[in-house]
Design a protein around this motif. Structure first.
Motif, PDB file in Angstrom:
ATOM      1  N   LEU A   1      22.439 -21.364  -8.328  1.00 12.61           N
ATOM      2  CA  LEU A   1      21.735 -21.273  -9.589  1.00 12.61           C
ATOM      3  C   LEU A   1      21.893 -22.232 -10.743  1.00 12.61           C
ATOM      4  N   ALA A   2      23.186 -22.326 -11.124  1.00  5.75           N
ATOM      5  CA  ALA A   2      23.639 -23.253 -12.141  1.00  5.75           C
ATOM      6  C   ALA A   2      23.171 -24.794 -11.850  1.00  5.75           C
ATOM      7  N   VAL A  45      12.390 -19.682 -16.267  1.00  6.20           N
ATOM      8  CA  VAL A  45      13.257 -20.100 -15.503  1.00  6.20           C
ATOM      9  C   VAL A  45      13.398 -19.094 -14.111  1.00  6.20           C
ATOM     10  N   ALA A  46      13.794 -17.834 -14.304  1.00  4.35           N
ATOM     11  CA  ALA A  46      14.133 -17.120 -13.372  1.00  4.35           C
ATOM     12  C   ALA A  46      13.072 -16.788 -12.680  1.00  4.35           C
ATOM     13  N   ASN A  73      12.234 -17.505  -8.816  1.00  5.30           N
ATOM     14  CA  ASN A  73      12.162 -16.423  -8.197  1.00  5.30           C
ATOM     15  C   ASN A  73      13.305 -15.769  -7.713  1.00  5.30           C
ATOM     16  N   VAL A  74      14.131 -15.659  -8.770  1.00  5.21           N
ATOM     17  CA  VAL A  74      15.413 -15.032  -8.843  1.00  5.21           C
ATOM     18  C   VAL A  74      15.808 -13.883  -9.865  1.00  5.21           C
ATOM     19  N   HIS A 100      20.706 -12.100 -13.386  1.00  2.17           N
ATOM     20  CA  HIS A 100      21.702 -12.970 -12.463  1.00  2.17           C
ATOM     21  C   HIS A 100      21.441 -14.389 -13.360  1.00  2.17           C
ATOM     22  N   LEU A 101      20.270 -14.965 -13.532  1.00  2.00           N
ATOM     23  CA  LEU A 101      20.427 -15.999 -14.224  1.00  2.00           C
ATOM     24  C   LEU A 101      20.618 -16.114 -15.770  1.00  2.00           C
ATOM     25  N   ALA A 102      20.535 -14.867 -16.345  1.00  2.00           N
ATOM     26  CA  ALA A 102      21.122 -15.102 -17.648  1.00  2.00           C
ATOM     27  C   ALA A 102      22.682 -15.108 -17.659  1.00  2.00           C
TER      28      ALA A 102
END
Length: 160
Positions: free
Chosen positions: A9-10, A30-31, A35-36, A40-42
């Motif tokens: 993801l990073a 962006v998430a 499609n995540v 998690h992305l935060a």
């Protein structure tokens, strides 16, 4: 070698922001585009910000932007930061390996892991978004066109 989900993801966030141009997408944008899950992305965005690779601004007019350091960041350094320096296998875990005191595998795996990181060191974020990747990233990161009050696509003959 298999990367952690957070490492993947990073790298994808950095790539996405590298082609963002003048826009500053939000973490949610962006998430959704990737499609995540937002949560998690935060966490990944917070770590990238802590590493100085992106800036995150809250509120109206806020969003994510890649820093100069983020653009020039070594992919190897990013992977190391997210993967950590731990062993590839856990020889000392709850059931320690009986070969632990005389094992040569652990050392060989450490060398292989470092060789993997070293091979990624000269590759930068700019390198991995060079054409044709950049154009493809722009196409998939735009998301759906904005919709008007009637649900019609704005700027298309359907709703105009």
């Amino acid at each position: 070698m298999r990367l952690l989900r957070s490492t993947d993801l990073a790298l994808r966030v950095l790539m996405r922001l590298a082609v963002a141009g003048g826009s500053s997408p939000t973490t949610r944008d962006v998430a959704d585009g990737m499609n995540v899950p937002y949560t998690h992305l935060a966490k990944v965005v917070a770590e990238l910000q802590h590493l100085g690779l992106l800036q995150a601004r809250r509120g109206r007019g806020g969003g994510l932007t890649l820093t100069g350091a983020g653009r020039r960041a070594s992919v190897g350094a990013v992977v190391r930061a997210f993967e950590g320096s731990g062993d590839v296998v856990d020889c000392d875990g709850p059931t320690p390996c009986p070969l632990n005191s005389a094992c040569r595998l652990r050392t060989a795996l450490r060398r292989a892991q470092e060789a993997f990181f070293t091979s990624l060191d000269p590759v930068t974020v700019e390198d991995i978004v060079a054409e044709p990747t950049g154009a493809l990233l722009l196409g998939i990161s735009r998301g759906p066109e904005p919709r008007g009050a009637q649900g019609h696509v704005i700027g298309n003959r359907q709703g105009s």
